[in-house]
Design a protein around this motif. Sequence first.
Motif, PDB file in Angstrom:
ATOM      1  N   THR A  49      28.920  17.431 -27.188  1.00  0.00           N
ATOM      2  CA  THR A  49      27.538  17.407 -27.662  1.00  0.00           C
ATOM      3  C   THR A  49      26.757  16.370 -26.869  1.00  0.00           C
ATOM      4  O   THR A  49      27.335  15.501 -26.201  1.00  0.00           O
ATOM      5  CB  THR A  49      27.479  17.062 -29.153  1.00  0.00           C
ATOM      6  OG1 THR A  49      27.930  15.705 -29.330  1.00  0.00           O
ATOM      7  CG2 THR A  49      28.360  18.008 -29.973  1.00  0.00           C
ATOM      8  N   ALA A  92      17.430  12.412 -29.310  1.00  0.00           N
ATOM      9  CA  ALA A  92      18.323  13.552 -29.510  1.00  0.00           C
ATOM     10  C   ALA A  92      18.537  13.837 -30.991  1.00  0.00           C
ATOM     11  O   ALA A  92      18.726  14.989 -31.393  1.00  0.00           O
ATOM     12  CB  ALA A  92      19.663  13.287 -28.826  1.00  0.00           C
ATOM     13  N   THR A 110      14.890  15.406 -32.342  1.00  0.00           N
ATOM     14  CA  THR A 110      14.338  16.659 -31.814  1.00  0.00           C
ATOM     15  C   THR A 110      15.316  17.292 -30.830  1.00  0.00           C
ATOM     16  O   THR A 110      16.052  16.582 -30.138  1.00  0.00           O
ATOM     17  CB  THR A 110      12.990  16.406 -31.095  1.00  0.00           C
ATOM     18  OG1 THR A 110      12.441  17.652 -30.677  1.00  0.00           O
ATOM     19  CG2 THR A 110      13.173  15.520 -29.875  1.00  0.00           C
ATOM     20  N   PRO A 111      15.360  18.623 -30.766  1.00  0.00           N
ATOM     21  CA  PRO A 111      16.217  19.289 -29.776  1.00  0.00           C
ATOM     22  C   PRO A 111      15.721  18.979 -28.358  1.00  0.00           C
ATOM     23  O   PRO A 111      14.553  19.195 -28.047  1.00  0.00           O
ATOM     24  CB  PRO A 111      16.064  20.775 -30.102  1.00  0.00           C
ATOM     25  CG  PRO A 111      15.524  20.827 -31.487  1.00  0.00           C
ATOM     26  CD  PRO A 111      14.691  19.592 -31.649  1.00  0.00           C
ATOM     27  N   TYR A 145      15.976  19.189 -24.078  1.00  0.00           N
ATOM     28  CA  TYR A 145      16.480  19.902 -22.895  1.00  0.00           C
ATOM     29  C   TYR A 145      17.538  19.001 -22.291  1.00  0.00           C
ATOM     30  O   TYR A 145      17.236  17.937 -21.736  1.00  0.00           O
ATOM     31  CB  TYR A 145      15.343  20.182 -21.915  1.00  0.00           C
ATOM     32  CG  TYR A 145      15.828  20.623 -20.552  1.00  0.00           C
ATOM     33  CD1 TYR A 145      16.672  21.714 -20.401  1.00  0.00           C
ATOM     34  CD2 TYR A 145      15.431  19.938 -19.408  1.00  0.00           C
ATOM     35  CE1 TYR A 145      17.118  22.115 -19.155  1.00  0.00           C
ATOM     36  CE2 TYR A 145      15.862  20.337 -18.155  1.00  0.00           C
ATOM     37  CZ  TYR A 145      16.707  21.420 -18.041  1.00  0.00           C
ATOM     38  OH  TYR A 145      17.154  21.800 -16.794  1.00  0.00           O
ATOM     39  N   ASP A 146      18.791  19.385 -22.409  1.00  0.00           N
ATOM     40  CA  ASP A 146      19.876  18.434 -22.198  1.00  0.00           C
ATOM     41  C   ASP A 146      20.500  18.453 -20.807  1.00  0.00           C
ATOM     42  O   ASP A 146      21.364  17.622 -20.513  1.00  0.00           O
ATOM     43  CB  ASP A 146      20.982  18.663 -23.227  1.00  0.00           C
ATOM     44  CG  ASP A 146      21.643  20.042 -23.084  1.00  0.00           C
ATOM     45  OD1 ASP A 146      21.140  20.850 -22.283  1.00  0.00           O
ATOM     46  OD2 ASP A 146      22.639  20.286 -23.779  1.00  0.00           O
ATOM     47  N   GLN A 163      10.207  23.913 -22.480  1.00  0.00           N
ATOM     48  CA  GLN A 163      10.945  23.889 -23.738  1.00  0.00           C
ATOM     49  C   GLN A 163      10.362  22.913 -24.754  1.00  0.00           C
ATOM     50  O   GLN A 163      10.307  23.209 -25.949  1.00  0.00           O
ATOM     51  CB  GLN A 163      12.403  23.513 -23.462  1.00  0.00           C
ATOM     52  CG  GLN A 163      13.269  23.431 -24.706  1.00  0.00           C
ATOM     53  CD  GLN A 163      14.725  23.214 -24.391  1.00  0.00           C
ATOM     54  OE1 GLN A 163      15.243  23.773 -23.431  1.00  0.00           O
ATOM     55  NE2 GLN A 163      15.408  22.392 -25.174  1.00  0.00           N
TER      56      GLN A 163
END
Length: 581
Positions: A21, A71, A74-75, A77-78, A173
């Motif tokens: 993750t 992180a 909020t989601p 862009y990883d 995104q």
Amino acid sequence: MSSAAAVTSTTLPPHGVEEKTVLEELYLPILLADRVIKSAQEAESSKQDCSDLAKQLDRLSQMLRSAVRLAISTPLYDRPLRRIASEITKNLDRARTPVRKCKKHSGVFRQVFCITTIADFRKVSSLLESSIGDMKWLLSIFESDGGAHLSLPPIASNDPILAWVWSSISAVQMGQVKDRDGAANQLASLALDNDRNKKMIVEEGGIFPLLKLLKEGASAEARIAAATALFNIANGKQRVRLIVEALETSMIVGVLGDSPIKVQISVANLVARMADLDDYAREEFMRLNVTRPLVSLLSNHLNLQANYNRDSSSHGGSHNKKRLMETPEVQLKLKVSYAEALWKLSKGSLSNSRKITEMKGLLCLATIVEREKGELQFNCLMTIMEITAVAESNADFRHAAFKPNLPGGKAVLDQLLRVIQEESDPKLQIPAIRSIGCLARTFSTRETRIMGPLVCHLGNNNADIATEAAMALGKFACPENFNCSEHSKAIIEFNGVPPLMRLLRSGDEAQLQGLVLLCYLALNAGTSKALVQARALNALERAARYVLAQHPEMKGLVAKAIHLLIRYQAGATPSRQSLAS
């Protein structure tokens, strides 16, 4: 190795290994940074260097913790975060070495270690400064209210495109609504430049954010930008497959049926390109029933399918008035793009071709071929050609869709014959002739309108048209056609032998198709006086010498044709007998 030399391809976990993750990716460098800071604080030598290093590490640790907070809230862009976190971990491992050397030593060993750590500290400090620069850039794109950033993180200093791709995807995104179309346009522009950029956008996770923007974008401009970016990316089968696998099942149908007209144009162009490049995409679109809104719009435009107007309430009815309010140029673009999508979807696809015909699409296509000109007429004609090609290899579909007494089949035949006889553009004549040839086994001997126009084009000055005519006539005269004998006699009666003899003296493909047709005529009508008068036997022998060298698989057909001509015609020579054997 410096962080600037970091590779630009995405490193995926081995098959079967679950990816960490984002929080797990961040926790490791935070833990390492804390440990190195503690070691630096306990140093017995090079205390100033260790102190300076600890300050860098503390700053880096704070930035990593800021990323953790983001992180969690909020989601993200990883993709860049994972790459940068991995590089930071490597640099922290390198930082441990000089700090460990600063533990308490005595005598000559202490001097040696001190000499070594001076160089090490400089190198590690440079690496940590690069990592700080990477994190500063990363946090800036996550926290910014603006669009895509054109600044460069150290990790991408050797490859600026990577940073632009990362920041653009992040803006698509996560960015403000007003900035997403600009970021999508930036990706579209990068994808248009070269295949490397396309590959990078795919590898860096750009497909799903673009698809989401296409479906849910707040403005038509944003959705058009997303469709354009996907269109530019999807110029290869592999990338098309990735897009298909990322699609939500109802997205394409929904966007086509219930979107502003300019969005529909962009999405139809995307569908056409994807269907053209990948047969899997064609079948997936069939499952989504994407042909329904395509045929429905073209048919409704022509007022041909009143019974489908009920469907328009769920497939774009809310935009009917807006569509009529658009300029004629924009309305034409929409029809052109829809017709092209149908063309590409029907190519080699029985399921899509059947769906088009079941919606009375043949009548719609034939009417457009009759009324329109230019690209719209061409696209509809090419759609007919692809559907007839499918029908040629499937008797059940051919009989169901192209019965002469059905309105759709009759309308298509009427327009194909009209194009063959009245149009002068080879771009239109060739697909029309090819379509007639594909339907050769559909026509009975009572259909007398077909043979004359095809035979006429055997003598066309355009070699491609003449070759196509010979190929089509060959399908009427071949043994697989139940009426081959009657069709062969009709070809001869329409004075087809003289132009056929001339075709045998043409280029490679023309000569091949001419030879095939002549062989069939010899098998079915070898006693014809027209063949004797044209010295067909001599012409066949001459052409066979050249053709058989390139197409040895035709030896059996040629030998049989020569044998029958020798048998039926007077004047056979011993050399002919030996060639026939």
